[in-house]
Design a protein around this motif. Structure first.
Motif, PDB file in Angstrom:
ATOM      1  N   LYS A  73       1.150  -1.804   0.052  1.00 55.06           N
ATOM      2  CA  LYS A  73      -0.005  -0.295   0.032  1.00 55.06           C
ATOM      3  C   LYS A  73       0.622   1.665   0.131  1.00 55.06           C
ATOM      4  CE  LYS A  73      -4.131  -1.734   2.154  1.00 55.06           C
ATOM      5  NZ  LYS A  73      -5.255  -1.884   3.535  1.00 55.06           N
ATOM      6  N   LEU A  74       2.348   1.422   0.315  1.00 51.65           N
ATOM      7  CA  LEU A  74       3.104   2.867   1.215  1.00 51.65           C
ATOM      8  C   LEU A  74       3.533   2.709  -0.260  1.00 51.65           C
ATOM      9  CD1 LEU A  74       4.159   4.604   2.117  1.00 51.65           C
ATOM     10  CD2 LEU A  74       5.519   2.762   3.133  1.00 51.65           C
ATOM     11  N   LEU A  75       4.003   1.703  -0.896  1.00 49.78           N
ATOM     12  CA  LEU A  75       5.001   1.773  -1.797  1.00 49.78           C
ATOM     13  C   LEU A  75       4.521   1.969  -3.674  1.00 49.78           C
ATOM     14  CD1 LEU A  75       7.324  -1.049  -1.708  1.00 49.78           C
ATOM     15  CD2 LEU A  75       7.149   0.890  -1.161  1.00 49.78           C
ATOM     16  N   VAL A  76       2.805   1.064  -4.053  1.00 51.77           N
ATOM     17  CA  VAL A  76       1.955   1.925  -4.690  1.00 51.77           C
ATOM     18  C   VAL A  76       1.496   2.983  -4.704  1.00 51.77           C
ATOM     19  CG1 VAL A  76       0.281   1.789  -6.121  1.00 51.77           C
ATOM     20  CG2 VAL A  76       1.387  -0.708  -5.367  1.00 51.77           C
ATOM     21  N   SER A  77       1.095   3.859  -3.189  1.00 53.03           N
ATOM     22  CA  SER A  77       0.823   5.216  -3.148  1.00 53.03           C
ATOM     23  C   SER A  77       1.692   5.838  -3.048  1.00 53.03           C
ATOM     24  CB  SER A  77       0.226   5.544  -2.123  1.00 53.03           C
ATOM     25  OG  SER A  77      -0.842   4.052  -1.586  1.00 53.03           O
ATOM     26  N   SER A  78       3.026   5.808  -3.434  1.00 51.99           N
ATOM     27  CA  SER A  78       3.978   6.826  -3.455  1.00 51.99           C
ATOM     28  C   SER A  78       4.451   6.825  -4.389  1.00 51.99           C
ATOM     29  CB  SER A  78       5.290   6.373  -2.245  1.00 51.99           C
ATOM     30  OG  SER A  78       6.505   6.893  -2.459  1.00 51.99           O
ATOM     31  N   LEU A  79       4.572   5.571  -5.106  1.00 47.38           N
ATOM     32  CA  LEU A  79       4.707   5.427  -6.993  1.00 47.38           C
ATOM     33  C   LEU A  79       3.304   6.480  -7.653  1.00 47.38           C
ATOM     34  CD1 LEU A  79       5.772   2.289  -6.930  1.00 47.38           C
ATOM     35  CD2 LEU A  79       7.551   4.415  -7.859  1.00 47.38           C
ATOM     36  N   ALA A  80       2.019   6.759  -7.322  1.00 44.39           N
ATOM     37  CA  ALA A  80       1.715   6.800  -7.368  1.00 44.39           C
ATOM     38  C   ALA A  80       1.499   8.903  -7.922  1.00 44.39           C
ATOM     39  CB  ALA A  80       0.204   6.624  -7.748  1.00 44.39           C
ATOM     40  N   LEU A  81       1.776   8.803  -6.711  1.00 43.89           N
ATOM     41  CA  LEU A  81       1.248  10.399  -5.887  1.00 43.89           C
ATOM     42  C   LEU A  81       2.848  10.973  -6.942  1.00 43.89           C
ATOM     43  CD1 LEU A  81       0.725  10.064  -2.222  1.00 43.89           C
ATOM     44  CD2 LEU A  81      -0.427  10.992  -3.716  1.00 43.89           C
ATOM     45  N   ASN A  82       4.300  10.122  -6.658  1.00 50.54           N
ATOM     46  CA  ASN A  82       5.015  11.253  -7.309  1.00 50.54           C
ATOM     47  C   ASN A  82       5.232  11.016  -9.035  1.00 50.54           C
ATOM     48  OD1 ASN A  82       7.730  12.043  -5.155  1.00 50.54           O
ATOM     49  ND2 ASN A  82       6.102   9.902  -3.825  1.00 50.54           N
ATOM     50  N   TRP A  83       4.817   9.827  -9.525  1.00 55.31           N
ATOM     51  CA  TRP A  83       5.562  10.131 -10.483  1.00 55.31           C
ATOM     52  C   TRP A  83       3.589   9.923 -11.925  1.00 55.31           C
ATOM     53  CZ3 TRP A  83      10.335  10.782 -11.617  1.00 55.31           C
ATOM     54  CH2 TRP A  83      10.708  10.634 -10.741  1.00 55.31           C
ATOM     55  N   VAL A  84       2.438   9.850 -11.087  1.00 59.45           N
ATOM     56  CA  VAL A  84       1.597  10.266 -11.930  1.00 59.45           C
ATOM     57  C   VAL A  84       1.221  11.635 -11.355  1.00 59.45           C
ATOM     58  CG1 VAL A  84      -0.519   8.901 -12.428  1.00 59.45           C
ATOM     59  CG2 VAL A  84       1.671   8.075 -12.434  1.00 59.45           C
ATOM     60  N   VAL A  85       0.695  11.693 -10.056  1.00 55.74           N
ATOM     61  CA  VAL A  85       0.077  12.487  -9.884  1.00 55.74           C
ATOM     62  C   VAL A  85       0.203  14.192  -9.204  1.00 55.74           C
ATOM     63  CG1 VAL A  85      -1.708  13.961  -7.759  1.00 55.74           C
ATOM     64  CG2 VAL A  85      -2.315  10.836  -8.449  1.00 55.74           C
ATOM     65  N   GLY A  86       1.727  13.894  -8.940  1.00 57.13           N
ATOM     66  CA  GLY A  86       2.774  15.373  -9.078  1.00 57.13           C
ATOM     67  C   GLY A  86       3.302  16.174 -10.214  1.00 57.13           C
ATOM     68  N   PRO A  87       3.574  15.381 -10.674  1.00 58.72           N
ATOM     69  CA  PRO A  87       3.781  16.363 -12.565  1.00 58.72           C
ATOM     70  C   PRO A  87       2.618  16.581 -13.403  1.00 58.72           C
ATOM     71  CG  PRO A  87       5.269  13.703 -12.271  1.00 58.72           C
ATOM     72  CD  PRO A  87       4.239  13.952 -11.404  1.00 58.72           C
ATOM     73  N   LEU A  88       1.674  15.638 -13.148  1.00 58.03           N
ATOM     74  CA  LEU A  88       0.189  16.283 -13.629  1.00 58.03           C
ATOM     75  C   LEU A  88      -0.688  18.036 -12.278  1.00 58.03           C
ATOM     76  CD1 LEU A  88      -1.891  15.587 -16.039  1.00 58.03           C
ATOM     77  CD2 LEU A  88      -3.113  14.685 -14.368  1.00 58.03           C
ATOM     78  N   VAL A  89      -0.557  17.356 -11.221  1.00 56.68           N
ATOM     79  CA  VAL A  89      -0.881  18.828 -11.182  1.00 56.68           C
ATOM     80  C   VAL A  89      -0.345  20.063 -11.021  1.00 56.68           C
ATOM     81  CG1 VAL A  89      -1.070  19.758  -8.488  1.00 56.68           C
ATOM     82  CG2 VAL A  89      -1.770  17.595  -8.865  1.00 56.68           C
ATOM     83  N   MET A  90       2.058  20.048 -11.436  1.00 59.24           N
ATOM     84  CA  MET A  90       2.284  20.547 -11.568  1.00 59.24           C
ATOM     85  C   MET A  90       1.851  21.380 -13.288  1.00 59.24           C
ATOM     86  SD  MET A  90       4.189  22.952  -9.734  1.00 59.24           S
ATOM     87  CE  MET A  90       5.682  22.309  -8.211  1.00 59.24           C
ATOM     88  N   PHE A  91       1.836  20.489 -13.968  1.00 60.19           N
ATOM     89  CA  PHE A  91       1.069  20.823 -15.269  1.00 60.19           C
ATOM     90  C   PHE A  91      -0.129  21.956 -14.715  1.00 60.19           C
ATOM     91  CE2 PHE A  91      -0.647  20.314 -19.147  1.00 60.19           C
ATOM     92  CZ  PHE A  91       0.438  20.403 -20.106  1.00 60.19           C
ATOM     93  N   VAL A  92      -0.772  21.125 -14.471  1.00 59.54           N
ATOM     94  CA  VAL A  92      -2.450  22.036 -14.617  1.00 59.54           C
ATOM     95  C   VAL A  92      -1.892  22.859 -13.924  1.00 59.54           C
ATOM     96  CG1 VAL A  92      -4.286  21.837 -13.653  1.00 59.54           C
ATOM     97  CG2 VAL A  92      -3.483  19.778 -14.707  1.00 59.54           C
ATOM     98  N   LEU A  93      -1.317  23.051 -12.612  1.00 59.61           N
ATOM     99  CA  LEU A  93      -1.194  24.787 -11.326  1.00 59.61           C
ATOM    100  C   LEU A  93      -0.145  25.713 -13.068  1.00 59.61           C
ATOM    101  CD1 LEU A  93      -0.557  23.520  -8.023  1.00 59.61           C
ATOM    102  CD2 LEU A  93      -2.474  23.918  -9.363  1.00 59.61           C
ATOM    103  N   ALA A  94       0.497  25.320 -13.520  1.00 56.87           N
ATOM    104  CA  ALA A  94       1.471  26.344 -13.948  1.00 56.87           C
ATOM    105  C   ALA A  94       0.863  26.652 -15.609  1.00 56.87           C
ATOM    106  CB  ALA A  94       2.525  25.382 -14.630  1.00 56.87           C
ATOM    107  N   TRP A  95       0.002  25.846 -16.014  1.00 58.62           N
ATOM    108  CA  TRP A  95      -1.447  26.492 -17.010  1.00 58.62           C
ATOM    109  C   TRP A  95      -2.053  27.362 -16.623  1.00 58.62           C
ATOM    110  CZ3 TRP A  95      -0.676  27.311 -21.667  1.00 58.62           C
ATOM    111  CH2 TRP A  95       0.552  26.608 -22.711  1.00 58.62           C
ATOM    112  N   VAL A  96      -2.771  26.941 -15.480  1.00 55.93           N
ATOM    113  CA  VAL A  96      -3.525  27.928 -14.675  1.00 55.93           C
ATOM    114  C   VAL A  96      -3.505  29.563 -14.192  1.00 55.93           C
ATOM    115  CG1 VAL A  96      -4.918  28.439 -12.851  1.00 55.93           C
ATOM    116  CG2 VAL A  96      -5.146  26.055 -13.976  1.00 55.93           C
TER     117      VAL A  96
END
Length: 355
Positions: A73-96
């Motif tokens: 649970k910890l490992l999968v959650s960390s990978l998802a947050l760091n390499w899927v969610v994080g870059p996408l969130v920053m991309f959206v915020l940068a454009w907004v």
């Protein structure tokens, strides 16, 4: 808590002010510091980060790491947050927030791609997170950083904007450059920490190591942090004071990013039943970024005077005070949300309940 820990926000504030004053009013200082580089890595900042990371990694009980690697649970959650969610969130915020400022926008996206492998160990330790879990997650981020950074840079700066009909920019960065960054900022202090524990326990025993050695080297982590903060602000003090409105515009999406990622990590950990220590580790590893890599890539690709480089530098200048604040929020959440005391003290019994 020691005086150093108790007054940490004050010391950090003073370090920021000292750096700004040095960078603004000492002629040639920022240029001299910028020239102290080897292979694109700032030697003074590298020394500060190594001093900062070693004591924390020396505290890790590496014989407990296997228990962390079995926590899917910890490992999968960390990978998802760091390499899927994080870059996408920053991309959206940068454009907004920065639709009209492409250089700053690109710099922020690069910051979002560089996942934290260094300073996160300090925030995690101050918030009483799981040290062994932090060591494992940082190591995993390092491997993914070598493999995925260039790929995600190409995707978020070229492919995805093209699909959405937005402006695009390329990113020229080699795996070798990223690997050197990981080796310096994680490999060296990690090997030193493992060697210290192995030799210390072998020669003097665990009790001596935990009760004598660790308390002596522990404060150096915060000394290294304060030294690094002074350097960062000194390097860009003049640019920040000359362009305060630009810095403010870059800061807004960064503030939103750190808050969103940290709360997402903590709440996800709580929902998965990871407990306070591992939930807070998940939160800080999701919110932190590898500023040295982001700055090096921005300077190497776009130049030291570019808007991309300024955005990269503003990243840690905002991250440091925000994540220090989130350390205190985390310690409050331990009691309010997890019903536990992060320092191991018994919680007071509520009125009307049996003691």
């Amino acid at each position: 808590m020691s005086t150093l820990d108790r007054w940490l926000p004050v010391w950090i504030g003073l370090a920021m002010i000292a750096g700004l004053v040095l960078g603004r009013y000492v002629p040639g200082l920022s240029g001299a510091l910028a020239r102290l580089e080897v292979g694109g890595i700032s030697v003074p900042i590298a020394l500060g980060l190594l001093v900062m990371m070693y004591p924390v990694l020396a505290k890790v009980r590496y014989d407990r790491v296997a228990a962390v690697t079995g926590d899917r649970k910890l490992l999968v959650s960390s990978l998802a947050l760091n390499w899927v969610v994080g870059p996408l969130v920053m991309f959206v915020l940068a454009w907004v927030f920065l639709p009209d400022l492409p250089e700053y926008r690109t710099g922020l996206i690069i910051v979002g791609l560089a996942r934290c492998i260094a300073m996160v160990v300090i925030w995690n330790d101050l918030a009483c997170g799981d040290r062994e879990a932090a060591a494992v997650l940082v190591a995993i981020n390092s491997v993914f950083q070598v493999v995925m950074f260039a790929v995600l840079g190409w995707f978020y700066l070229t492919v995805l904007p093209g699909w959405l009909g937005l402006d695009s920019q390329g990113l020229d960065v080699s795996m070798g450059q990223i690997a050197v960054n990981v080796l310096v900022f994680l490999g060296v202090p990690l090997v030193a920490g493992i060697a210290s524990r192995w030799l210390g326990e072998k020669r003097r025993g665990r009790a001596w190591y935990e009760e004598k050695f660790v308390p002596k080297v522990g404060p150096w982590a915060l000394y290294g942090l304060l030294f690094t903060i002074v350097l960062l602000f000194a390097l860009q003090g003049e640019a920040m004071t000359r362009r305060p409105l630009d810095v403010a515009r870059i800061a807004l999406p960064l503030l939103a990013y750190f808050a969103l990622m940290w709360f997402a990590g903590l709440l996800l950990g709580k929902a998965l039943g990871l407990g306070y220590a591992r939930s807070t580790t998940l939160a800080f590893t999701a919110a932190g970024n590898n500023f040295e890599l982001a700055i090096a890539v921005a300077i190497g690709t776009f130049g030291a005077a570019s808007g991309q480089a300024l955005a990269g530098v503003v990243g840690p200048l905002i991250e440091v005070p925000v994540l220090v604040g989130l350390v205190y929020v985390s310690l409050w959440a331990a009691r309010a949300w997890f019903q536990t005391d992060p320092f191991g003290e018994p919680l007071p019994v509520a009125k009307g309940r049996a003691a």
